[in-house]
Structures are given as C-alpha cells and as structure tokens.
Write a protein that holds these residues in place. Structure first.
Motif, PDB file in Angstrom:
ATOM      1  N   LYS A  99      12.365  -3.275  -4.056  1.00 60.86           N
ATOM      2  CA  LYS A  99      12.367  -3.128  -5.508  1.00 60.86           C
ATOM      3  C   LYS A  99      11.237  -3.949  -6.136  1.00 60.86           C
ATOM      4  O   LYS A  99      10.496  -3.464  -6.991  1.00 60.86           O
ATOM      5  CB  LYS A  99      13.722  -3.575  -6.065  1.00 60.86           C
ATOM      6  N   GLY A 100      11.106  -5.195  -5.671  1.00 57.37           N
ATOM      7  CA  GLY A 100      10.046  -6.039  -6.203  1.00 57.37           C
ATOM      8  C   GLY A 100       8.665  -5.505  -5.857  1.00 57.37           C
ATOM      9  O   GLY A 100       7.728  -5.597  -6.643  1.00 57.37           O
ATOM     10  N   THR A 101       8.524  -4.947  -4.649  1.00 59.90           N
ATOM     11  CA  THR A 101       7.240  -4.385  -4.237  1.00 59.90           C
ATOM     12  C   THR A 101       6.857  -3.208  -5.123  1.00 59.90           C
ATOM     13  O   THR A 101       5.701  -3.093  -5.557  1.00 59.90           O
ATOM     14  CB  THR A 101       7.328  -3.927  -2.765  1.00 59.90           C
ATOM     15  N   ARG A 102       7.810  -2.359  -5.432  1.00 59.89           N
ATOM     16  CA  ARG A 102       7.527  -1.220  -6.296  1.00 59.89           C
ATOM     17  C   ARG A 102       7.148  -1.694  -7.706  1.00 59.89           C
ATOM     18  O   ARG A 102       6.225  -1.147  -8.326  1.00 59.89           O
ATOM     19  CB  ARG A 102       8.759  -0.303  -6.360  1.00 59.89           C
ATOM     20  N   GLU A 103       7.840  -2.711  -8.208  1.00 63.63           N
ATOM     21  CA  GLU A 103       7.525  -3.222  -9.545  1.00 63.63           C
ATOM     22  C   GLU A 103       6.115  -3.814  -9.586  1.00 63.63           C
ATOM     23  O   GLU A 103       5.370  -3.621 -10.558  1.00 63.63           O
ATOM     24  CB  GLU A 103       8.563  -4.275  -9.945  1.00 63.63           C
ATOM     25  N   THR A 104       5.745  -4.519  -8.522  1.00 64.20           N
ATOM     26  CA  THR A 104       4.396  -5.081  -8.472  1.00 64.20           C
ATOM     27  C   THR A 104       3.356  -3.964  -8.441  1.00 64.20           C
ATOM     28  O   THR A 104       2.331  -4.037  -9.132  1.00 64.20           O
ATOM     29  CB  THR A 104       4.244  -5.971  -7.231  1.00 64.20           C
ATOM     30  N   ALA A 105       3.605  -2.925  -7.660  1.00 62.15           N
ATOM     31  CA  ALA A 105       2.669  -1.794  -7.593  1.00 62.15           C
ATOM     32  C   ALA A 105       2.537  -1.129  -8.966  1.00 62.15           C
ATOM     33  O   ALA A 105       1.427  -0.770  -9.390  1.00 62.15           O
ATOM     34  CB  ALA A 105       3.146  -0.790  -6.555  1.00 62.15           C
ATOM     35  N   PRO A 121       0.825  -1.230   0.000  1.00 63.34           N
ATOM     36  CA  PRO A 121       0.000   0.000   0.000  1.00 63.34           C
ATOM     37  C   PRO A 121       0.854   1.273   0.000  1.00 63.34           C
ATOM     38  O   PRO A 121       0.486   2.260  -0.644  1.00 63.34           O
ATOM     39  CB  PRO A 121      -0.816  -0.136   1.289  1.00 63.34           C
ATOM     40  N   ALA A 122       1.982   1.241   0.709  1.00 63.25           N
ATOM     41  CA  ALA A 122       2.859   2.424   0.729  1.00 63.25           C
ATOM     42  C   ALA A 122       3.411   2.691  -0.679  1.00 63.25           C
ATOM     43  O   ALA A 122       3.484   3.852  -1.112  1.00 63.25           O
ATOM     44  CB  ALA A 122       3.993   2.209   1.714  1.00 63.25           C
ATOM     45  N   ALA A 123       3.801   1.631  -1.385  1.00 61.48           N
ATOM     46  CA  ALA A 123       4.313   1.800  -2.758  1.00 61.48           C
ATOM     47  C   ALA A 123       3.223   2.318  -3.692  1.00 61.48           C
ATOM     48  O   ALA A 123       3.477   3.167  -4.557  1.00 61.48           O
ATOM     49  CB  ALA A 123       4.867   0.471  -3.271  1.00 61.48           C
ATOM     50  N   ILE A 124       2.003   1.820  -3.516  1.00 67.23           N
ATOM     51  CA  ILE A 124       0.880   2.296  -4.335  1.00 67.23           C
ATOM     52  C   ILE A 124       0.636   3.785  -4.085  1.00 67.23           C
ATOM     53  O   ILE A 124       0.415   4.565  -5.020  1.00 67.23           O
ATOM     54  CB  ILE A 124      -0.380   1.458  -4.030  1.00 67.23           C
ATOM     55  N   HIS A 125       0.662   4.173  -2.841  1.00 67.08           N
ATOM     56  CA  HIS A 125       0.469   5.594  -2.517  1.00 67.08           C
ATOM     57  C   HIS A 125       1.574   6.456  -3.119  1.00 67.08           C
ATOM     58  O   HIS A 125       1.311   7.558  -3.620  1.00 67.08           O
ATOM     59  CB  HIS A 125       0.407   5.777  -0.998  1.00 67.08           C
TER      60      HIS A 125
END
Length: 241
Positions: A226-232, A76-80
């Motif tokens: 990095k992976g979390t940001r790519e998924t977002a 959620p933080a990356a999405i925001h």
C-alpha cells in the motif's frame, strides 16, 4: 509502525527548504511544460535509484539491503501499473548492462542526467543561484541532456525516459525511545525517518527535460504494498501522461 507514524514528523534539512510543516509534499516545477501531450509516445523507466535506511538511536543511517532489494523490485512494478492504467506505451525497464564499458555513451549520458537533476533541484527548489544566472529569475530555463540521449533511445526504442530517485529512512526502536525521552524531558523534537524522491521525464529525441517532480513524505513506507503504491502515485503526480 505506530511509533514511526507518530514520530516521523521532522523533515531532513534539505527537504525543509522545500516543504516545512507538512507530512506529504509534491511539487512539479512551473518551468516545465506540464501540458505536453504524450499520446502515442512510448516511455521507459531507466535505472531507478532506490535506497532504504534505518535511522539508529544516534541518528546515523544504516543501509538496509533487504528493504532496498524489495523496494527496487516493487516500486518500479507499481510505477508500471500506474502508467499502464494511464494507457502509456511502456517499454521494459532498462538497466545498464554491467559488462558495458565505463566510458560507454549510455553511462556518460546517465551521469550527465544525474548532474542535471541535481542542478535543477538545487537551483529551482532550493533556490541556489547558478553562477551564470544570478539570483534573478527573468525567464524559465531550458534544461537538456543534448543529442547524446540517442544512445538510450537506440537501446530502448522509447520516446521518453522516466527517471526516479527515492531515498527512504525508518526510525529504529532505539531512536524512537530516544525521541520519546527527549519529548518527555522537553529537550526538543528529534528527527525521525523521512522519505523523499524525484521523478523526471526526458525527451529522447531532443534530450530536453520536459517534466520534473519532487516529493517528500514523513509517513511514506516502501516496505509494504500500500505504501509503495502511494509513493508511486506521488512520484508521478503531474506527469503529462
């Protein structure tokens, strides 16, 4: 990490229907109005559903509470972050208060939302015909949650509700060894971990589902930044904002 990268090449059966022979796939359904202008409108991320698993040697999925807890914080933080960069008018993430009655309007609307998401996915992506529509797709359908979404609008003050569902699995060491053995002995390619997700946008004034995106990735990883940001990025690809 290397083993996971090498062997997470086979997609789950449900995703195979959407994306075969691809390590990463996103699809925004053409039935939705992707050109909608959200300038000046506010968006709230509501009850993101995120669950991470470890695939055991037998192929069974073991839920990993530690990975899931971190992903529920970081995704959620990356999405925001992404939406802020797009100049979105963001409302704080909304989660249903645990003390809210089970028959509260908001819970009912979110349950309906989940049912609508499942129906859109099975009909528009897996091409399972609706009983009242048949196989022929003569024209685009309109998907809506109806006027009950006013309860969420009143609780959040937002114009649009963003929904995110992510399921991610990772190959264990035992599973990786079994996959190697199966490949060496030419017994076939065993399935490894897989990431897939759905993101939708709902107009909280009309209840209409205005955007719907599906992603799958055999290389995605929610356990690192990095992976979390790519998924977002993949989840929000094509979002009209």
């Amino acid at each position: 990490m290397l083993l996971r990268t090498v062997f997470r090449l086979t997609l789950p059966l449900v995703v195979l229907a959407v994306s075969a022979c691809s390590s990463s796939h996103m699809r925004t359904d053409a039935e939705f109005e992707v050109a909608r202008d959200l300038s000046g409108k506010s968006v709230v991320l509501v009850e993101p559903s995120i669950q991470l698993y470890e695939m055991q040697a037998s192929g069974l999925m073991e839920p990993r509470a530690d990975w899931t807890r971190a992903a529920r914080r970081d995704l959620p933080a990356a999405i925001h972050d992404i939406l802020r960069a797009r100049q979105a008018a963001l409302k704080p993430e909304y989660r249903v208060p645990p003390e809210l009655d089970t028959d509260a309007q908001i819970r009912q609307v979110l349950a309906l939302n989940e049912a609508v998401i499942n129906t859109i996915y099975t009909h528009s992506y897996l091409h399972v015909p609706l009983p009242t529509r048949g196989v022929a797709r003569k024209k685009a359908l309109s998907w809506t949650l109806g006027p009950g979404v006013a309860a969420i609008r009143d609780a959040t003050g937002a114009d649009y509700m963003l929904n995110v569902i992510v399921r991610d699995s990772y190959t264990s060491g035992g599973r990786a060894a079994l996959m190697i053995a199966a490949a060496v002995l030419q017994l076939g390619i065993l399935q490894g971990g897989q990431q897939y997700g759905i993101a939708t946008l709902v107009d909280l004034h009309t209840g209409d589902v205005v955007w719907f995106n599906v992603m799958s990735d055999s290389l995605g990883d929610l356990r690192d930044p990095k992976g979390t940001r790519e998924t977002a990025d993949k989840l929000l690809k094509g979002m009209p904002l």
